[in-house]
Design an enzyme around this catalytic site. Structure first.
Site, PDB file in Angstrom:
ATOM      1  N   GLU A 295       0.865  -1.188   0.000  1.00  0.00           N
ATOM      2  CA  GLU A 295       0.000   0.000   0.000  1.00  0.00           C
ATOM      3  C   GLU A 295       0.890   1.223   0.000  1.00  0.00           C
ATOM      4  O   GLU A 295       1.783   1.365   0.849  1.00  0.00           O
ATOM      5  CB  GLU A 295      -0.949   0.059   1.190  1.00  0.00           C
ATOM      6  CG  GLU A 295      -1.871   1.271   1.065  1.00  0.00           C
ATOM      7  CD  GLU A 295      -2.878   1.441   2.205  1.00  0.00           C
ATOM      8  OE1 GLU A 295      -3.705   2.370   2.102  1.00  0.00           O
ATOM      9  OE2 GLU A 295      -2.817   0.682   3.180  1.00  0.00           O
TER      10      GLU A 295
ATOM     11  N   GLU B  37       5.248   4.988   3.144  1.00  0.00           N
ATOM     12  CA  GLU B  37       4.690   6.265   3.591  1.00  0.00           C
ATOM     13  C   GLU B  37       5.815   7.267   3.799  1.00  0.00           C
ATOM     14  O   GLU B  37       6.844   6.953   4.402  1.00  0.00           O
ATOM     15  CB  GLU B  37       3.917   6.070   4.895  1.00  0.00           C
ATOM     16  CG  GLU B  37       3.337   7.326   5.503  1.00  0.00           C
ATOM     17  CD  GLU B  37       2.352   8.035   4.586  1.00  0.00           C
ATOM     18  OE1 GLU B  37       2.704   9.157   4.127  1.00  0.00           O
ATOM     19  OE2 GLU B  37       1.269   7.485   4.313  1.00  0.00           O
TER      20      GLU B  37
ATOM     21  N   ASP C 128      -2.959  12.464  -3.155  1.00  0.00           N
ATOM     22  CA  ASP C 128      -3.184  13.911  -3.259  1.00  0.00           C
ATOM     23  C   ASP C 128      -3.426  14.279  -4.721  1.00  0.00           C
ATOM     24  O   ASP C 128      -2.585  14.016  -5.588  1.00  0.00           O
ATOM     25  CB  ASP C 128      -1.952  14.656  -2.738  1.00  0.00           C
ATOM     26  CG  ASP C 128      -2.214  16.134  -2.503  1.00  0.00           C
ATOM     27  OD1 ASP C 128      -3.054  16.707  -3.239  1.00  0.00           O
ATOM     28  OD2 ASP C 128      -1.590  16.722  -1.614  1.00  0.00           O
TER      29      ASP C 128
ATOM     30  N   LYS D 174      -4.504  22.128  -8.712  1.00  0.00           N
ATOM     31  CA  LYS D 174      -4.088  23.249  -9.555  1.00  0.00           C
ATOM     32  C   LYS D 174      -3.209  22.742 -10.699  1.00  0.00           C
ATOM     33  O   LYS D 174      -2.316  21.921 -10.497  1.00  0.00           O
ATOM     34  CB  LYS D 174      -3.337  24.287  -8.733  1.00  0.00           C
ATOM     35  CG  LYS D 174      -4.195  24.958  -7.667  1.00  0.00           C
ATOM     36  CD  LYS D 174      -3.413  25.996  -6.897  1.00  0.00           C
ATOM     37  CE  LYS D 174      -4.288  26.665  -5.835  1.00  0.00           C
ATOM     38  NZ  LYS D 174      -3.535  27.668  -5.050  1.00  0.00           N
TER      39      LYS D 174
ATOM     40  N   ASP E 241     -11.599  10.502  -5.227  1.00  0.00           N
ATOM     41  CA  ASP E 241     -12.893  11.174  -5.298  1.00  0.00           C
ATOM     42  C   ASP E 241     -12.785  12.490  -6.071  1.00  0.00           C
ATOM     43  O   ASP E 241     -13.704  13.296  -6.057  1.00  0.00           O
ATOM     44  CB  ASP E 241     -13.434  11.435  -3.890  1.00  0.00           C
ATOM     45  CG  ASP E 241     -12.547  12.372  -3.076  1.00  0.00           C
ATOM     46  OD1 ASP E 241     -11.335  12.455  -3.391  1.00  0.00           O
ATOM     47  OD2 ASP E 241     -13.050  13.003  -2.131  1.00  0.00           O
TER      48      ASP E 241
END
Length: 339
Positions: free
Chosen positions: A39, A64, A114, A118, A150
């Site tokens: 992941e 991460e 993320d 922009k 999303d």
């Protein structure tokens, strides 16, 4: 179960990836065989731990960049107890390429990366053609990558990049679907769904095809220099100035910075250094130690646990050059920093 001390959690859960050969033997790291599931950007760690508990026969690797998220996962692992999770603290693009051999990963999950909405920030998005090429090559034939977002604009971006990758194909008739049966949503996912935001789920499979093999990168010896002659311990702290260099090595841009210098009560020094080689950055210390017999030893400090890359060796060599410049009574007795 009470949370274990942070030092113990680091020892038990994290992969010391800067100190092992790349790619490592994941069976050795987990102490058992098993399919590898990755992941990328696990956030709270809820999804990763749930998958690990549901599939105890598999080995799960969480990648991460955020240290806060890593510590949060430590606490969750202490409470939940799965022994089949390991953590890599680092950047996903670099880690995926260097720490996993071709066709070695069964599944990859990327949950709500993320979107960098922009337009001028689109280059910062994780899902890029080069990244997806590496990801596809690391997946075993028949392996899957699942991406959830999303953000409609990012979903369109992801669709275009996945469709351009010949090693991958959608597991559905469409590039993405609006729901996955049996999936346990993440915390962020539940918030999006409750707010009525449409979620796009991509499940793409690895086709058979050519994948570029990656040579094993062995961990080399730690660089050091031994100088001989008269050494004035006060000269280096008095003359030190922060400095930086930029060069190329085998087509990779290397930036070396000597940031600051610290001296202890005995007059020994530690130079704070930073090295960036392509996407790989290291922040570490270089010791300058006076030894008996008119000797001065320059070596890496354990601080930062640096990997002895070409750039790190150059940083040690630069410190040696600095010492020689400010203390002309010294000369090189031995050196393991290369050119």
């Amino acid at each position: 179960m009470a949370a274990r001390p942070l030092s113990e959690a680091i020892l038990n859960y994290t992969v010391p990836w800067t100190r092992v050969d790349w790619p490592p033997d994941w069976g050795t790291i987990f102490g058992r065989p098993g399919s590898v599931v990755v992941e990328i950007g696990f956030g709270t760690g809820e999804f990763l731990v749930d998958r690990a508990l549901t599939h105890p026969e598999m080995n799960f690797v969480g990648i991460e960049r955020s240290w806060v998220s890593v510590q949060r996962l430590f606490r969750r692992l202490d409470r939940s107890g799965p022994g089949n999770v390991r953590v890599v603290h680092g950047g996903a693009d670099f880690v995926l390429e260097r720490l996993f051999s071709v066709e070695s990963v069964a599944q990859v999950y990327i949950n709500f990366p993320d979107p960098w909405p922009k337009e001028r920030h689109h280059g910062r998005r994780l899902i890029q053609p080069a990244f997806v090429q590496v990801l596809a090559e690391r997946l075993a034939p028949g392996g899957t990558v699942t991406v959830a977002t999303d953000h409609g604009g990012y979903a369109s971006w992801i669709t275009g990049i996945l469709e351009a990758q010949p090693l991958l194909r959608s597991g559905y008739q469409s590039p993405s679907v609006s729901g996955l049966h049996g999936r346990k949503p993440t915390k962020y996912e539940r918030k999006a769904l409750c707010g009525g935001a449409p979620v796009h789920y991509f499940v793409w499979l690895r086709e058979s095809g050519f994948a570029r093999a990656k040579a094993i990168e062995k961990v080399g010896p730690m660089p050091n220099m031994l100088l001989k002659g008269k050494y004035d311990r006060a000269r280096l702290p008095a003359e030190f100035d922060a400095c930086s260099w930029r060069t190329d090595h085998h087509g990779v841009t290397v930036v070396i910075r000597l940031v600051s210098l610290y001296t202890d009560r005995n007059g020994d020094s530690l130079v704070e250094a930073m090295v960036r080689e392509g996407a790989f950055s290291q922040h570490f210390g270089i010791l300058v130690l006076a030894r008996s017999g008119n000797r001065v030893l320059i070596k890496l400090s354990p601080i930062g646990q640096p990997r002895p890359t070409w750039g790190v060796k150059q940083a040690v060599g630069r410190v040696g050059e600095m010492v020689l410049k400010h203390c002309p009574g010294l000369s090189v007795a031995e050196s393991a920093v290369g050119r």
